[in-house]
Design an enzyme around this catalytic site. Structure first.
Site, mmCIF file in Angstrom:
data_model
loop_
_atom_site.group_PDB
_atom_site.id
_atom_site.type_symbol
_atom_site.label_atom_id
_atom_site.label_comp_id
_atom_site.label_asym_id
_atom_site.label_seq_id
_atom_site.Cartn_x
_atom_site.Cartn_y
_atom_site.Cartn_z
ATOM 1 N N LYS A 1 -0.639 0.077 -4.321
ATOM 2 C CA LYS A 1 -1.879 -0.915 -4.604
ATOM 3 C C LYS A 1 -3.289 -0.220 -4.677
ATOM 4 O O LYS A 1 -3.960 -0.421 -5.747
ATOM 5 C CB LYS A 1 -1.965 -2.170 -3.730
ATOM 6 C CG LYS A 1 -2.866 -3.219 -4.055
ATOM 7 C CD LYS A 1 -2.537 -3.748 -5.259
ATOM 8 C CE LYS A 1 -3.569 -5.022 -5.682
ATOM 9 N NZ LYS A 1 -3.190 -5.524 -7.092
ATOM 10 N N ARG B 1 0.803 -1.068 -0.197
ATOM 11 C CA ARG B 1 -0.035 0.192 0.229
ATOM 12 C C ARG B 1 0.873 1.421 -0.125
ATOM 13 O O ARG B 1 0.266 2.481 -0.161
ATOM 14 C CB ARG B 1 -0.911 0.108 1.264
ATOM 15 C CG ARG B 1 -1.930 -0.980 1.198
ATOM 16 C CD ARG B 1 -2.825 -1.209 2.619
ATOM 17 N NE ARG B 1 -3.559 0.105 2.495
ATOM 18 C CZ ARG B 1 -5.140 -0.057 1.760
ATOM 19 N NH1 ARG B 1 -5.434 -1.137 1.583
ATOM 20 N NH2 ARG B 1 -5.649 1.394 1.869
ATOM 21 N N GLY C 1 -4.509 9.485 3.546
ATOM 22 C CA GLY C 1 -5.284 10.507 3.118
ATOM 23 C C GLY C 1 -4.793 11.780 2.699
ATOM 24 O O GLY C 1 -3.497 11.996 3.075
ATOM 25 N N HIS D 1 -2.924 5.697 -37.993
ATOM 26 C CA HIS D 1 -3.370 7.083 -37.690
ATOM 27 C C HIS D 1 -2.384 7.851 -36.726
ATOM 28 O O HIS D 1 -2.822 8.692 -36.009
ATOM 29 C CB HIS D 1 -4.903 7.175 -37.429
ATOM 30 C CG HIS D 1 -5.723 6.577 -38.268
ATOM 31 N ND1 HIS D 1 -6.391 7.454 -39.405
ATOM 32 C CD2 HIS D 1 -6.259 5.624 -38.529
ATOM 33 C CE1 HIS D 1 -7.152 6.677 -40.050
ATOM 34 N NE2 HIS D 1 -7.179 5.571 -39.634
ATOM 35 N N GLU E 1 -4.151 -3.571 -21.649
ATOM 36 C CA GLU E 1 -3.896 -3.961 -20.329
ATOM 37 C C GLU E 1 -2.263 -4.578 -20.447
ATOM 38 O O GLU E 1 -1.446 -4.347 -19.464
ATOM 39 C CB GLU E 1 -4.825 -5.018 -19.694
ATOM 40 C CG GLU E 1 -4.434 -5.878 -18.618
ATOM 41 C CD GLU E 1 -4.334 -5.265 -17.514
ATOM 42 O OE1 GLU E 1 -3.878 -5.448 -16.432
ATOM 43 O OE2 GLU E 1 -4.785 -3.941 -17.441
ATOM 44 N N GLU F 1 3.953 -0.596 -15.942
ATOM 45 C CA GLU F 1 3.969 -0.325 -14.282
ATOM 46 C C GLU F 1 5.096 -0.826 -13.728
ATOM 47 O O GLU F 1 5.666 -0.362 -12.549
ATOM 48 C CB GLU F 1 2.637 -1.260 -13.844
ATOM 49 C CG GLU F 1 1.366 -0.535 -14.115
ATOM 50 C CD GLU F 1 0.441 -1.287 -13.516
ATOM 51 O OE1 GLU F 1 -0.706 -0.693 -12.925
ATOM 52 O OE2 GLU F 1 0.080 -2.575 -13.990
ATOM 53 N N TRP G 1 3.181 6.278 1.410
ATOM 54 C CA TRP G 1 3.149 6.713 -0.155
ATOM 55 C C TRP G 1 3.199 8.147 -0.149
ATOM 56 O O TRP G 1 1.896 8.713 0.344
ATOM 57 C CB TRP G 1 2.235 5.911 -0.941
ATOM 58 C CG TRP G 1 2.211 6.338 -2.372
ATOM 59 C CD1 TRP G 1 3.133 5.173 -3.249
ATOM 60 C CD2 TRP G 1 1.681 7.236 -3.191
ATOM 61 N NE1 TRP G 1 2.830 5.933 -4.600
ATOM 62 C CE2 TRP G 1 2.019 7.075 -4.508
ATOM 63 C CE3 TRP G 1 1.072 8.363 -2.970
ATOM 64 C CZ2 TRP G 1 1.678 7.815 -5.528
ATOM 65 C CZ3 TRP G 1 0.390 9.215 -3.943
ATOM 66 C CH2 TRP G 1 0.812 8.710 -5.262
#
Length: 611
Positions: A606, A27, A100, A507, A484, A491, A73
Site C-alpha cells: 500500500k 503494507r 526500509g 500512432h 487510472e 494491479e 514486503w
C-alpha cells in the site's frame, strides 16, 4: 513497505500484536513474524500471510507483556522463513524488526565478517542488529545507546523496533524515512507503522520525526535525536474511527472503499464548499493564496494513482486558473536535475503521506526555495509535516492496496484548489464559478447513481475476465481516467492494460486491435465527443470490442459500442469523479472472477516507503 507493531505494558502482548499485524497486512504480506519477551526472547516467523503465522504459533509459548511483530514486503532476500522478521543478533540477546533499506549494509557486513560475525539471512536488517550488538559488546554501552550509535553509521531509510533479552522493561524505536507512530495509553505504549493497530487502545499518539529515537523504559518514554539531543514529544489526538478499519459486510476492503466514495468525496468538501453562499475555502492554503495565484508555474509531483490525480489537476488548474502546470513522476523528478526556483509552486500528492520518492522530491524542491503544498489523506504523516501548507483529503483509512476512494478524494480537493485560485485571480467568471460549486455539491449523489450500475458492470466483467490485454482511451479529462482505469486492472487482475489519449491510438496502439482486444472508451458528452465517436468507429472497423462509458441518454455511442455503462451528465471538469467509478468496479469484478487476491495483489504494498 512493511508493517510494524509493538507493545509494552501490563496486558498480554501477543493478541495486540497479531491483531495489529492483521490490520497492517496491506503494507506487506510476503512473510510475518513476532518476538515475545517472557524471560526468553522467543521469535516465531513464517513465509506467507499473517494467517499462516497465526497457525504456526498455535502450539508455541505466546506469553509476555512485551513484544513486537512484522509483516514483510521483500527487498533484500527472497520471501522465506529465514529472511522473515524479526531477526536475532548473533548471541540471541537482541531482536529487531525493520522497514526500509540500509544502503551501506554490504560494507558494514564485510567489516563485521572480518570481526568474526556470522549471518543467517540475506537481509540488510540482520546486518543492523549485528552492528548494534557489536557496538554494545565493544563499547560496553547500554543497548539503547548502542542503537543510537549504530544508526549514526548507517545510510538509508529505516523504521525499527529493538528488544533486548537482558532489558525486559525496555522497547526502542527509531525512524528515518519510514513512518513510526507511538501510542500512549495508561501504563502502556504501542508502536506501529501507522495508527490502524493503535486506534482501539488509545487516541493519544506521537509521530516520530526523521532522526528520532524513542526509548520506553520502566514505564517512561524518552524521545531523543540520533545526535543525542532530548526532544519534547508533541502528543496528538487520533481522529480515526475503528469501524472504518473493518469490512462492514463487504467481501473485500476494495469493494467497501469503492462504495464509500459518495461519503469520502463529500467529507473532502464538507465545510469547504457552500454553493448557496458562493463560498469555497481551503483553509490550509489561505496564508499562501496570493503567492499561488501569482505563480508563473506549478509543478505536481506524485506516484501511481496520485500521479493520475495530478494529471486531472493539470487540466483543472490550467483551465480555471490559467497557470502553466507540469506533472512529474516523483521518482524521476528527483534524479533529473530539474529547473526550480523560489517562484515555483510544488504540489505533492500522496495517499499515505509516506511515499519515499515523493518525500525526496519535496526535499529537493525545498532546497531550491520553492513553496511546497501537500495533498494527503493521513493526518500526522511525513508529507504534511514536510510541506509549507496544503489540505487533507478526509477519505478515511484506505486498506485495499489498489487506491479507489483516495483518488476521487484527491481529485475533489484539487478541484477546490483550482477553483479557489482561479477565483482569487479573477480567471473564472462568477456564473461559471457558482455553477461549479453547485455541480461539486451534486457529485456525491451522482456517484451513488453510478454505483447502481454494479450488476451491469459485473456482467461485462464476465465477458472479459479471460482477456489477456485491454486498451483504455479517453480525451481531455477522460485521458487521466483511462490511465487510472488501466492501472486498476493491472494491479489487481494481472491483465496487461494500457491507457492512451484516444487520438494517440492511431500512432501505434491501433496495431494491437483485433477481435480479441477489449477497448474501454471514456465517451461522455463533451467538446471532443465527435472525435471520440470517430475513434470508436476506427476500433470497430478492426473488430475490436468496445466498452463505452457514456452520458445517460446517449444513443450514438450506444449503437456503436458492444457494451455501455451510463454515468450522469456532469460538467466536463468533474467527469473524472464519476467516470472512474465503473472502471474501478470493472477491475474489481474481473479480479474476483480470476481468483486474485483483490485487497493484497501480488508484489504490491500500500505505502511505498522504500525507493
Amino acid at each position: 513497505m512493511c508493517g510494524i507493531v509493538a507493545y509494552i505494558g501490563k496486558r498480554e502482548a501477543y493478541p495486540v500484536i497479531i491483531k495489529g499485524l492483521q490490520r497492517l497486512e496491506y503494507r506487506g504480506y510476503d512473510s510475518a513474524g513476532v518476538a515475545l519477551l517472557n524471560g526468553n526472547l522467543n521469535v516465531y516467523k513464517k513465509a506467507g500471510k499473517v494467517s499462516d503465522l497465526a497457525d504456526f504459533v498455535k502450539d508455541k509459548n505466546l506469553t509476555g507483556t512485551l513484544g513486537m511483530g512484522h509483516t514483510r514486503w521483500a527487498t533484500h532476500g527472497e520471501p522465506n522463513d529465514l529472511n522473515a522478521h524479526p531477526h536475532y543478533s548473533e548471541s540471541g540477546n537482541l531482536a529487531i524488526i525493520h522497514n526500509g533499506i540500509i544502503e551501506n549494509y554490504s560494507s558494514i557486513k564485510a567489516e563485521l565478517l572480518k570481526r568474526g560475525h556470522t549471518f543467517k539471512s540475506d537481509t540488510d536488517t540482520e546486518v543492523l542488529v549485528q552492528l548494534i550488538e557489536d557496538i554494545q559488546q565493544n563499547s560496553s554501552v547500554p543497548v539503547d545507546e548502542a542503537v543510537r550509535l549504530a544508526l549514526g553509521e548507517v545510510i538509508g531509510a529505516y523504521a525499527i523496533v529493538v528488544l533486548s533479552k537482558n532489558d525486559p522493561d525496555m522497547l526502542i524505536a527509531a525512524r528515518k524515512g519510514s513512518p513510526i507512530v507511538l501510542g500512549i495509553g495508561k501504563d502502556e505504549y504501542f508502536v506501529a507503522s501507522d495508527a490502524t493497530p493503535i486506534v482501539e487502545y488509545t487516541k493519544n499518539v506521537v509521530y516520530l520525526n526523521d532522526g528520532e529515537l524513542a526509548i520506553i523504559k520502566n514505564g517512561e518514554f524518552t524521545l531523543k535525536t540520533i545526535g543525542n539531543k532530548i526532544k519534547t514529544p508533541y502528543v496528538q489526538e487520533l481522529e480515526m474511527k475503528l469501524e472504518l478499519l473493518e469490512k462492514g459486510g463487504y467481501d473485500h476492503f476494495m469493494l467497501k472503499e469503492i462504495y464509500e466514495q459518495p461519503r469520502s468525496i463529500w467529507d473532502s468538501m464538507r465545510g469547504r464548499v457552500d454553493s448557496k453562499k458562493g463560498i469555497l475555502m481551503l483553509g490550509g492554503i489561505m496564508e499562501y493564496e496570493s503567492k499561488i495565484a501569482n505563480a508563473k508555474r506549478i509543478l505536481i509531483v506524485a506516484c501511481g494513482t496520485s500521479w493520475h490525480a495530478g494529471l486531472v489537476a493539470e487540466y483543472l488548474i490550467e483551465e480555471f486558473a490559467r497557470i502553466p502546470v507540469e506533472v512529474e513522476y516523483a521518482s524521476e523528478f528527483r534524479y533529473r536535475n530539474p529547473v526550480l526556483s523560489e517562484d515555483d509552486i510544488v504540489i505533492a500528492i500522496s495517499q499515505s503521506g509516506e511515499t519515499a520518492d515523493t518525500l525526496a522530491a519535496i526535499e529537493l524542491a525545498k532546497s531550491k526555495g520553492a513553496l511546497i503544498l501537500g495533498i494527503c489523506n493521513v493526518v500526522g504523516s511525513s508529507i504534511p509535516r514536510a510541506t509549507d501548507a496544503g489540505a487533507y483529503t478526509h477519505a478515511g483509512p484506505e486498506i485495499g492496496v489498489a487506491s479507489t476512494k483516495a483518488f476521487t478524494a484527491q481529485v475533489a480537493v484539487l478541484t477546490l484548489l483550482a477553483l479557489q485560485i482561479a477565483y482569487k485571480k479573477g480567471t473564472v467568471s462568477h456564473s461559471r464559478y457558482m455553477a461549479m460549486l453547485s455541480e461539486l455539491e451534486s457529485i456525491p449523489e451522482k456517484v451513488e447513481r453510478v454505483l447502481l450500475t454494479n450488476d451491469a458492470v459485473k456482467k461485462i466483467a464476465e465477458q472479459f475476465k479471460d482477456s489477456r490485454n485491454f486498451l483504455y482511451l479517453g480525451r481531455g479529462y477522460g485521458f487521466p481516467v483511462a490511465l487510472e482505469g488501466a492501472l486498476k486492472l493491472k494491479e489487481i487482475s494481472y491483465i496487461h492494460a494500457e491507457g492512451y489519449p484516444a487520438a494517440e491510438m492511431k500512432h501505434g496502439p491501433i496495431a494491437l486491435i483485433d477481435a480479441e482486444m477489449p477497448v474501454v472508451v471514456i465517451a461522455n458528452k463533451n467538446a471532443a465527443y465527435e472525435k471520440v465517436v470517430s475513434n470508436i468507429q476506427e476500433v470497430k472497423a478492426r473488430k475490436g470490442k468496445i466498452i463505452a462509458i457514456v452520458t445517460e441518454g446517449d444513443t450514438v455511442v450506444k449503437n456503436l459500442a458492444d457494451y455501455t455503462i451510463e454515468i450522469p451528465e456532469t460538467d466536463d471538469a468533474l467527469v473524472p469523479l464519476v467516470a472512474v467509478i465503473p472502471l474501478q468496479l470493472l477491475a474489481y469484478h474481473i479480479a474476483v472472477m480470476r481468483g486474485a487476491n483483490v485487497d493484497q495483489p501480488r508484489n504490491l504494498a500500500k505505502s511505498v516507503t522504500v525507493e
